[in-house]
Design a protein around this motif. Structure first.
Motif, PDB file in Angstrom:
ATOM      1  N   GLN A 146      -8.108  10.347  -1.008  1.00  0.00           N
ATOM      2  CA  GLN A 146      -7.591  10.870   0.258  1.00  0.00           C
ATOM      3  C   GLN A 146      -8.417  10.343   1.432  1.00  0.00           C
ATOM      4  N   SER A 147      -8.571   9.010   1.462  1.00  0.00           N
ATOM      5  CA  SER A 147      -9.319   8.340   2.526  1.00  0.00           C
ATOM      6  C   SER A 147      -8.390   7.385   3.279  1.00  0.00           C
ATOM      7  N   PRO A 148      -8.769   6.997   4.512  1.00  0.00           N
ATOM      8  CA  PRO A 148      -7.910   6.110   5.309  1.00  0.00           C
ATOM      9  C   PRO A 148      -7.637   4.779   4.605  1.00  0.00           C
ATOM     10  N   SER A 149      -6.443   4.286   4.806  1.00  0.00           N
ATOM     11  CA  SER A 149      -5.988   3.049   4.169  1.00  0.00           C
ATOM     12  C   SER A 149      -6.207   1.849   5.077  1.00  0.00           C
ATOM     13  N   ASN A 150      -6.601   0.735   4.478  1.00  0.00           N
ATOM     14  CA  ASN A 150      -6.620  -0.520   5.239  1.00  0.00           C
ATOM     15  C   ASN A 150      -5.384  -1.338   4.888  1.00  0.00           C
ATOM     16  N   GLN A 151      -4.525  -0.779   4.054  1.00  0.00           N
ATOM     17  CA  GLN A 151      -3.304  -1.446   3.623  1.00  0.00           C
ATOM     18  C   GLN A 151      -2.094  -0.779   4.270  1.00  0.00           C
ATOM     19  N   ILE A 152      -0.988  -1.536   4.306  1.00  0.00           N
ATOM     20  CA  ILE A 152       0.234  -1.089   4.970  1.00  0.00           C
ATOM     21  C   ILE A 152       1.389  -1.198   3.977  1.00  0.00           C
ATOM     22  N   ILE A 153       2.259  -0.194   3.968  1.00  0.00           N
ATOM     23  CA  ILE A 153       3.457  -0.228   3.127  1.00  0.00           C
ATOM     24  C   ILE A 153       4.655  -0.040   4.058  1.00  0.00           C
ATOM     25  N   GLN A 154       5.557  -1.051   4.091  1.00  0.00           N
ATOM     26  CA  GLN A 154       6.669  -1.071   5.044  1.00  0.00           C
ATOM     27  C   GLN A 154       7.989  -1.285   4.312  1.00  0.00           C
ATOM     28  N   ALA A 155       9.026  -0.574   4.768  1.00  0.00           N
ATOM     29  CA  ALA A 155      10.371  -0.734   4.215  1.00  0.00           C
ATOM     30  C   ALA A 155      10.975  -2.042   4.722  1.00  0.00           C
ATOM     31  N   LEU A 156      11.442  -2.884   3.801  1.00  0.00           N
ATOM     32  CA  LEU A 156      12.104  -4.135   4.181  1.00  0.00           C
ATOM     33  C   LEU A 156      13.618  -3.997   4.216  1.00  0.00           C
ATOM     34  N   GLU A 157      14.104  -2.895   3.697  1.00  0.00           N
ATOM     35  CA  GLU A 157      15.524  -2.524   3.736  1.00  0.00           C
ATOM     36  C   GLU A 157      15.552  -1.023   3.988  1.00  0.00           C
ATOM     37  N   ASP A 158      16.717  -0.485   4.336  1.00  0.00           N
ATOM     38  CA  ASP A 158      16.847   0.965   4.343  1.00  0.00           C
ATOM     39  C   ASP A 158      16.522   1.417   2.924  1.00  0.00           C
ATOM     40  N   THR A 159      15.571   2.337   2.808  1.00  0.00           N
ATOM     41  CA  THR A 159      15.025   2.678   1.494  1.00  0.00           C
ATOM     42  C   THR A 159      15.096   4.181   1.255  1.00  0.00           C
TER      43      THR A 159
END
Length: 189
Positions: free
Chosen positions: A87-100
């Protein structure tokens, strides 16, 4: 209840009908529009998702340049475990490339899953082990394989995504510029 989610869980552990009901109450339906974020850099990952429709891209921002390191699609779990577990801050990003569309479970909900589902902890361990092994394979490939070999592995492992992903994301995943990916694709075909 989401049948693909239950099927994915049942492919690893046995579930009673009571446990299926518990799972139905712990997972909630959520949608992300194309371009929106499941996880932003600096935020804490507070949920695990099971994708029922769509694609997520995993990347980091390296001094202003996006570097793609993975994709998740239908019938796969999505999460940044590096942020989620502690439960620590992320340096990574997760993004939707389509309506998900996906089914999500919160951090506290997953703890409840582990205690209320007889083989819940075994399920969690199995998923984390799969993510860990894939991460090691991807990292090792990046250091030992040529871009052409990495592209060939991408095609083998994600054949169904070729037409759904912009070429510049595939190039970023392979570790080359889009022009270099075009040359690799011409050599292969």
């Amino acid at each position: 209840m989401n049948i693909p989610l239950l099927s994915a869980i049942k492919s690893i552990i046995k579930l009673s009908s009571e446990e299926e009901e518990i799972i139905q109450n712990l997972f909630k339906s959520k949608t992300y529009k194309k371009g929106t974020f499941f996880l932003k850099e600096g935020d804490v990952c507070r949920q695990v998702g099971f994708i029922t429709k769509g694609i997520f891209r995993y990347y980091i921002n390296d001094e202003g340049e996006d570097k793609t390191y993975g994709f998740s699609k239908e019938n796969e779990f999505t999460c940044n475990y590096e942020s989620f577990v502690p439960q620590s801050p992320s340096n990574q990003i997760i993004q939707a490339l389509e309506d998900t569309e996906l089914m999500v479970i919160s951090y506290d909900g997953l703890k409840e899953f582990y205690t209320k589902i007889k083989e819940g902890e075994r399920f969690g361990r199995n998923i984390i082990e799969q993510v860990f092994v894939q991460t090691l394979k991807d990292r090792n490939s990046f250091y030992t394989d040529s871009p052409q070999v990495r592209y060939e592995k991408f095609i083998r492992d994600h054949y169904d995504l070729q037409q759904r992903l912009p070429q510049y994301y595939i190039a970023s995943f392979v570790g080359v510029k889009p022009q270099s990916l075009s040359r690799i694709r011409k050599r292969i075909s």
